[in-house]
Design an enzyme around this catalytic site. Sequence first.
Site, short mmCIF file in Angstrom:
data_model
loop_
_atom_site.label_atom_id
_atom_site.label_comp_id
_atom_site.label_asym_id
_atom_site.label_seq_id
_atom_site.Cartn_x
_atom_site.Cartn_y
_atom_site.Cartn_z
N ASP B 160 0.86 -1.18 0.00
CA ASP B 160 0.00 0.00 0.00
C ASP B 160 0.90 1.23 0.00
O ASP B 160 1.52 1.55 1.01
CB ASP B 160 -0.91 0.02 1.25
CG ASP B 160 -2.01 -1.04 1.18
OD1 ASP B 160 -1.79 -2.07 0.52
OD2 ASP B 160 -3.06 -0.83 1.80
N LYS B 231 -6.87 3.22 -3.51
CA LYS B 231 -7.32 3.20 -2.11
C LYS B 231 -7.56 4.63 -1.67
O LYS B 231 -6.80 5.53 -2.03
CB LYS B 231 -6.23 2.52 -1.27
CG LYS B 231 -6.43 2.55 0.23
CD LYS B 231 -5.35 1.70 0.93
CE LYS B 231 -5.35 1.94 2.43
NZ LYS B 231 -4.27 1.20 3.12
N LYS B 267 -10.28 0.23 -2.73
CA LYS B 267 -10.25 -0.03 -1.29
C LYS B 267 -10.55 1.25 -0.52
O LYS B 267 -9.69 2.12 -0.41
CB LYS B 267 -8.87 -0.57 -0.89
CG LYS B 267 -8.70 -0.74 0.63
CD LYS B 267 -7.36 -1.35 0.99
CE LYS B 267 -7.12 -1.32 2.49
NZ LYS B 267 -5.79 -1.80 2.87
#
Lengths: 306, 332
Positions: B160, B231, B267
């Site tokens: 991430d 995300k 996400k």
Amino acid sequence: MAARLDVRKTYKLYVGGKFPRSESGRSYEVTDAKGRFVANAAKASRKDARDAVLAARAAFAGWSGATAYNRGQVLYRVAEVMEGRHAQFAEEVARAEGLTAAKARAVVDAAIDRWVWYAGWTDKVAQVVGAANPVAGPYFNLSVPEPTGVVAVLAPQASSLLGLVSVVAPVVAGGSTCVVLASERRPLPAVVLGEVLATSDVPGGVVNLLTGVTAETAPWLASHEDVDALDLAGAAPLPGEDPTVDWGALEAAAAATLTRVVRPAGSGASGEADGAVEPDWTVLPDGPRRVLAFMETKTVWHPKGR
Amino acid sequence: MTATTPALTDRVRDVLGSTTLDDASLRRWLHGLPGVDEVGAHGRAAMLGTRSIKTTSKAWALDLAVSMVDLTTLEGADSFGTVRSLCAKARVPDADDPACPKVAAVCVYNDLVPVAVEALAGSGVKVAAVTTAFPSGRASLAVKLADTRDAVQAGADEIDMVIDRGAFLSGRYLKVFEEIVAVREVCDEAVALHGRRAHLKVILETGELSTYDNVRRASWLAMLAGGDFIKTSTGKVSPAATLPVTLVMLEAVRDWAALTGEIIGVKPAGGIRTAKDAIKHLVLVHETAGERWLDPDLFRFGASSLLNDLLLQRRRMRTGVYASPDRLTLAT
């Protein structure tokens, strides 16, 4: 001059220090003792009960963690604010219970006095029932009462204010938080009590007041895993009426999640499933029984030695 | 500025419709995207949020949501012990119910990846690591790449990364693009080490992008640069994941799939705490991107306290009574 329009009051729930309408959007008609329409009250659903338990659980750490002396001060402050709303309480009680103005005022006096009486117990119960126990060993052995947690209270059906105060005050005096189902047919004094609590120093969520049908919401509270105790005072019907709440079934549901239960008066030691009656709330309790009913005894062993 | 930087592949050239790759061409492309109707986005998210999901559909949605959780702990106080207990929870979310699905992944800081990899070995639960100077992203590219390489070598399945919001907001799109490309190359190094590449999730930190137009642009830029997932947030900035932001990003992946055929995941992370919020997001996914995205490989929730609420709701549906958090592990 044009006639002034009435500004009608919306009676709402009191949950987490706020006044929400029922999540279900429902309401029901409240009548006075003679059957005349008085107001529409919010009709709480099981989800309102769930939200109230969440609010009570969230408030528990702060309320139980406050010193007993501080809780006493806060509760005494509630009595002060009730005194300021004396006339409003008297009017609601007179309408709900069909009393004369003078009798209603006497009921409100008694309710405020009862609240003060319980406020005084906050920092005294530990001295009355706590103990340094003699044990056969080199230990200090101490027992102290501690609040049990979240208490679901079925408030008395007939005594809409004095009865309500007599079951709510002992719970919060002991340091627990509560979800209260107000008298089904006489809910309005409870709504006013909610307004009093919101404008005194009681933290939001310590007392949560729901109006609605007792037999509908009570089973959800009885079976709720996060409710630690259940007061069934309100299972007793109005005088001369048939019971609508099966308190035996509620006790059974509560037992499944290890919830402490206080049976209604008149139910007898053997617990026969009928016979619940509402006691005479004007009688001063002979001790802090109701406070202790919602407290647990913690005993600690501490080694002595030099 | 040369006409052919290494990142200017045929793929990028086709999408961009330009033979040069620089701030100007990226700017032309990103600012040529249609603007987001803010009022419309709010209205649509609010409308879909009112949809009521009942009984069997709700049970299915709760199980799906559990299987989409990236169980996250990103605190300075994280220790080996907290990560191990989180991993135990990820393997067996509800010890009372063997039918409860596992979560998708555990998300930790990169120094704790080895602990998580060991604790999750053989479970099928993925290990995600936040890298690139998370959460601010304020470090040189060399440091960011070293940070990522560290996590990849330790066995992280998913990376991430955060974008450089400062560069993005001041219009230096090429810098943002090149950083994502560089991090993705490090993710590809996992093929040699572990026989599979590490999936790259690109954190846009929408709370700092100020407008939905910027969220849309950042989404497209991240997809162009090769992110596998986009995300919303780090969880360290408020507001984090909101329904309208997720809506804009879901529209972006839907349109990207139509344009290029590439399927990118989404996400939302941070601020999703209740099962009700999670189900609202699933409705949004279904109605925006489509059923294909109702899959843990394409939609995740970055969350910590959400899992317990999902488990409480599952328990409530199973037993018929309201459940107590006392019955669950790890009060988060």
